[in-house]
Design an enzyme around this catalytic site. Structure first.
Site, PDB file in Angstrom:
ATOM      1  N   LYS A  47      32.168  46.673  36.444  1.00  0.00           N
ATOM      2  CA  LYS A  47      32.868  45.509  35.916  1.00  0.00           C
ATOM      3  C   LYS A  47      31.927  44.548  35.181  1.00  0.00           C
ATOM      4  O   LYS A  47      32.385  43.680  34.437  1.00  0.00           O
ATOM      5  CB  LYS A  47      33.605  44.786  37.039  1.00  0.00           C
ATOM      6  N   SER A 276      37.107  53.778  46.176  1.00  0.00           N
ATOM      7  CA  SER A 276      37.614  54.178  44.860  1.00  0.00           C
ATOM      8  C   SER A 276      36.716  55.241  44.239  1.00  0.00           C
ATOM      9  O   SER A 276      37.199  56.167  43.579  1.00  0.00           O
ATOM     10  CB  SER A 276      37.750  52.967  43.934  1.00  0.00           C
TER      11      SER A 276
END
Length: 316
Positions: A47, A276
């Site tokens: 991110k 994830s």
């Protein structure tokens, strides 16, 4: 291996992460599975790429003024990355998150100087209404303070943040004598899978693009949202950035199997990654079995498992 010279800013340390082949968790006779280790970014997450693109895109368009407050709602990784970027660039930042996410992420956001508002979750799970409640809180701050909303779910600057990731995958696979047959990844905002997909297709790659999601919240495959514990993905909606031209297919992955894989990755591959990441690997292995030897499946480990040490992910 080559190393860059002195960087003038920590923002230039974003990207350039390794692509590694998984040797022990992939069954014999399957395609090779390559994993992009994004935990090497400054906050330990891919991110960072998106956060820099969101802020610099707003600066270029003149919609973010010097000293203006930035606001976003986040599961934690985007918030940590925005806090890092805003700290370097000098923007005040307010982040809306929840106690349903790892406490390490909230502490990281505050460590970088962000104001953090915590919305209570339900039983430690990511429920379909949680992101809606967080979004409503963020919207109120924007209205009251005239802040700039990074808006990761709608802001197309996110694509630009992940084109570098796609270009790195192309260079790394080509230099290793491979071509990408399938690229797969779980979907949160869908900025990453959209950005990588665009790069691969512009380069003439015939790679199949496969979105992954937990079977407990099969929005893309069935249209039904449900509670789960995989942070950063499956937010209960089809994300606006996931346009029809991005994907070839969507698949579900069992969350319990992903959690078991997180432990295997640590103990067999030496890769400490979150749920994830493990879900991506489970999905990639399924595709690798179908393709067979002589092919290549690429996926991503979005962050480092150091963000999840206070939970039960690595117990066993």
């Amino acid at each position: 291996m080559s190393f860059p010279g002195i960087q003038r800013s920590t923002l230039q340390a974003i990207g350039g992460t390794p692509l590694v082949r998984l040797d022990h968790v992939v069954p014999e006779g399957a395609a090779q599975v390559l994993l992009k280790l994004e935990g090497g970014n400054p906050t330990g997450s891919y991110k960072d790429r998106m956060a820099l693109a969101l802020i610099e895109g707003a600066e270029r368009r003149g919609v973010l003024r010097p000293g203006q407050r930035v606001v976003e709602y986040t599961g934690g990784s985007t918030g940590s990355s925005l806090a890092f970027v805003c700290a370097v660039k000098g923007y005040p930042l307010t982040l809306v998150t929840s106690d349903a996410f790892a406490p390490e992420k909230t502490r990281t956001m505050r460590a970088f100087g962000a104001e953090v508002i915590v919305v209570p979750g339900e039983g430690g799970q990511v429920t379909p209404d949680l992101f809606a409640r967080m979004r409503q809180e963020a919207h109120g701050i924007v209205e009251r303070e005239g802040a700039f909303w990074a808006d990761q779910f709608h802001n197309t600057d996110a694509h630009a943040g992940y084109t570098g990731l796609g270009r790195e995958i192309l260079r790394q696979t080509e230099s290793g004598g491979a071509s990408v047959d399938v690229f797969c990844a779980a979907v949160g905002t869908a900025g990453m899978i959209s950005g990588v997909s665009a790069v691969l297709r512009q380069a003439g790659s015939r790679a199949r693009i496969v979105a992954l999601e937990p079977s407990s919240s099969p929005v893309l495959t069935v249209g039904t949202a449900g509670p789960h514990r995989v942070e950063g993905i499956a937010t209960g909606i089809v994300p606006p950035l996931l346009t029809a031209d991005v994907l070839d297919e969507a698949r579900t992955v069992d969350e319990a199997e992903a959690r078991r894989m997180a432990l295997r990755l640590a103990r067999e591959e030496g890769i400490l990654a979150g749920t994830s990441s493990a879900l991506n690997v489970v999905g990639a292995i399924g595709l690798a079995r179908e393709l067979g030897a002589g092919h290549t499946v690429v996926t991503v480990a979005p962050d480092t498992g150091l963000k999840y040490l206070t939970g039960d992910l690595f117990e066993g």
